[in-house]
Design an enzyme around this catalytic site. Sequence first.
Site, PDB file in Angstrom:
ATOM      1  N   ASN A 105       0.667  -1.306  -0.158  1.00 41.54           N
ATOM      2  CA  ASN A 105       0.095   0.198  -0.118  1.00 41.54           C
ATOM      3  C   ASN A 105       0.955   1.067  -0.020  1.00 41.54           C
ATOM      4  O   ASN A 105       1.730   1.250   0.862  1.00 41.54           O
ATOM      5  CB  ASN A 105      -0.737  -0.143   1.072  1.00 41.54           C
ATOM      6  CG  ASN A 105      -1.699   1.197   1.422  1.00 41.54           C
ATOM      7  OD1 ASN A 105      -2.594   1.488   0.647  1.00 41.54           O
ATOM      8  ND2 ASN A 105      -1.287   2.191   2.263  1.00 41.54           N
ATOM      9  N   GLU A 106       0.747   2.220  -1.016  1.00 42.69           N
ATOM     10  CA  GLU A 106       1.331   3.403  -1.136  1.00 42.69           C
ATOM     11  C   GLU A 106       3.044   3.037  -0.828  1.00 42.69           C
ATOM     12  O   GLU A 106       3.645   4.230  -0.173  1.00 42.69           O
ATOM     13  CB  GLU A 106       0.653   4.512  -0.111  1.00 42.69           C
ATOM     14  CG  GLU A 106      -0.703   4.591  -0.381  1.00 42.69           C
ATOM     15  CD  GLU A 106      -1.433   5.800   0.352  1.00 42.69           C
ATOM     16  OE1 GLU A 106      -0.719   6.216   1.574  1.00 42.69           O
ATOM     17  OE2 GLU A 106      -2.443   6.489  -0.094  1.00 42.69           O
ATOM     18  N   TYR A 120      -7.488  16.279  -0.585  1.00 42.50           N
ATOM     19  CA  TYR A 120      -6.040  16.651  -0.095  1.00 42.50           C
ATOM     20  C   TYR A 120      -5.664  17.496  -1.441  1.00 42.50           C
ATOM     21  O   TYR A 120      -4.968  18.364  -1.143  1.00 42.50           O
ATOM     22  CB  TYR A 120      -5.510  15.378  -0.046  1.00 42.50           C
ATOM     23  CG  TYR A 120      -5.340  14.556   1.216  1.00 42.50           C
ATOM     24  CD1 TYR A 120      -5.461  15.320   2.422  1.00 42.50           C
ATOM     25  CD2 TYR A 120      -5.388  13.371   1.244  1.00 42.50           C
ATOM     26  CE1 TYR A 120      -5.595  14.592   3.602  1.00 42.50           C
ATOM     27  CE2 TYR A 120      -5.660  12.444   2.431  1.00 42.50           C
ATOM     28  CZ  TYR A 120      -5.716  13.227   3.492  1.00 42.50           C
ATOM     29  OH  TYR A 120      -5.755  12.465   4.644  1.00 42.50           O
TER      30      TYR A 120
END
Length: 746
Positions: A374-375, A436
């Site tokens: 993940n990321e 964001y």
Amino acid sequence: MRTILNFNAKWAFTKMADQVPAEMPTKWDWVNLPHTWNAIDGQDGGNDYYRGTCYYAKTLDKMDLPTADRYYLEINGANSSADVYVNGKHLAHHDGGYSIWRVDITDALQRDNLFVIAVDNAPNDKVYPQVADFTFYGGLYRNVNIICVNESHFDLEYYGGPGIAVTPQICDNDAKIIINTYITNHKPGQKVAYTITDAEGNLVASATADTEVELEIQNVHLWHGRKDPYLYTAKAELTENGTVLDTVCARFGCRTYKVDPENGFILNGEEYPLRGVSRHQDRWGIGNALLPEHHKEDIELIYEVGATTIRLAHYQHDQYFYDLCDEYGMVIWAEIPYISQHMPTARENTISQMTELITQNYNHTSIVVWGLSNEITMKDDKDPDLLENHRILNDLCHKMDPTRPTTIAAVSPCPIDSPYIQIPDLVSYNHYFGWYGGDTTMNGPWFDNFHKRWPNIPIGCSEYGCEALNWHTSNPVQGDYTEEYQAYYHEELIKQLFTRKYMWATHVWNMFDFGADARSEGGENGQNHKGLVTMDRKYKKDSFYAYKAWLSDDPFVHLCGKRYVDRVEDVTKVTVYSNLPEVELFAGGVSQGKKTAEDHFFYFDVPNAGETILVAVAGDCKDESKIRKVEVFNEDYRLKEKNAILNWFDITEIEGHFSLNDKIGDIFATVQGKMVMLDLMGKLLPQKGDKVMGGFEMNDAMMQMMGGFTVLRLSGMIGTMGINLSKEDLLDLNARLNKIKKPKKK
């Protein structure tokens, strides 16, 4: 026969010791498992929760154990590393806080025994996770058991597995069931008796064989997600001369599925859109030390919202929750905590955690995909060591489980031409356009662009969301943390993502608010508030019902804004969600009309005078709330950031002119705006190739995203890079922007 004894009660616990005690401590605290030492300090903000080594101690009289040949200590979750000592002897070390592991304690047992488990969640560079947006709760936070078995028994030591693996293969109307068992100290003459029973307990197949058998289920009843989560049970009995020595069972379902890059997820030959949520395992005031009733409540809330899929982020969850997913028909993405920051020194830990994940969860029908990371490309998507690590994990998954594909959750700025994207079978992206940075309208087109570039790679959205607390407004804007903006955001994302058939899965981030002790935003530190439900599970935010309107078949109607009573406007917007075709709204007993909405979102303009009771009616369903006219805005509804230089509502805005609350891209689209911005901030704005927050490197995707930030939010972003603008700087810039007219909308 196997006996499993729960070993949770009355452990002595301390943070203060620096060595393993030689005898039972008398001044430590008493706790029952499951237990975490970060239930409070891991959720209150400050990023100062205790991370270190803590000790648990417990005595046992061997006479209290049943007679057996071998005894194993089973630990279902110790975060994140742990050591086991029995009578002062070190027996085992384990790295990885989310999986089952077992220790053979037989030879260390005496008449009176002292068990000590040292658990450590301190930072290191060898065990994942180390960098992530959630609290790494320390503790023995799941069950601890003692398993008593015969000398010959189904394996207990291989990566915490169940000792049995069931592989269904569908053949027309029937199913071939291959069952493998793994036996410790398997002796000549010992056999395994295999049986399969259906959900009603009827015997459908049986045989006696060695460690592998192939059985057939005729006219098989398929597991079909929420519509029909039908489960069979396979049982294996290890026998010797007619005596049963050990028994293991595994529930399983029979289904076929594939992921089509044009038509999404296909279950048993039918299109079955995967639209759902992600889940973290913690709760307010409890941390991750959950009880069965907590897991049950979670699955029931997820089921109520209508989700067909859950991404179990970012680690292995409790076996009981996987069982519930099987029972409730959820389609599951299971993953390891290889997250955010690649550590070259921790490759072996990714391999061991993936091996544990697959070994322990192979039989769960609900799981359809293994998540590699993940990321993980926050700093670099072309790091040779990172890429090699992923190829190793990808190959490992395919070798251990040829029946399931692999996937990744790629961080938003990761280029779609990255070599990282080419490694797994499926790809999903974490995007927060509209929160964001960027705008909500950017989400759908981004996926269209990926799909056009890679038409043969199934693409999904593994994270999207925005934060909401008990703040309210009739004019929601990006970044205000209001329940109203969150509802608007999810309305827009639902319409964009759910109508793109090619997307193989979408997962809201997150179903529940969760602990993130490093967070300081939204007015309540220590949590990520992107949940559709609050962390204590007491309040379903309006956005919960937006999803229920699209996904659930259970008729309902929901009036939004129940916590937003006091309103200043003479006519106020009232939103209603329902999965029924028509809604009628009454205000003070007076009908405001009937409306239909194909998108399930119904909007009414309602006169606001005095106190008004609102009643929404759809079919046989009703919901009620109230509004009240006030002359001055209720400041209890407005977020006031404690650490902000300026809050968005403190900024002077002039109608038709720019301000700090406008987006960078819109301002730069005008000649005057671009000149003003470059004059004051040009040297501070990140440029392509620069390293920015979190180690990101500015690329085309991030530059585009940055254009979607308001000037105020960008000032906060560059603050994380050590570039601080004063209040005077920002007010001066705002004054200059106030003089620039916005272009007229065409």
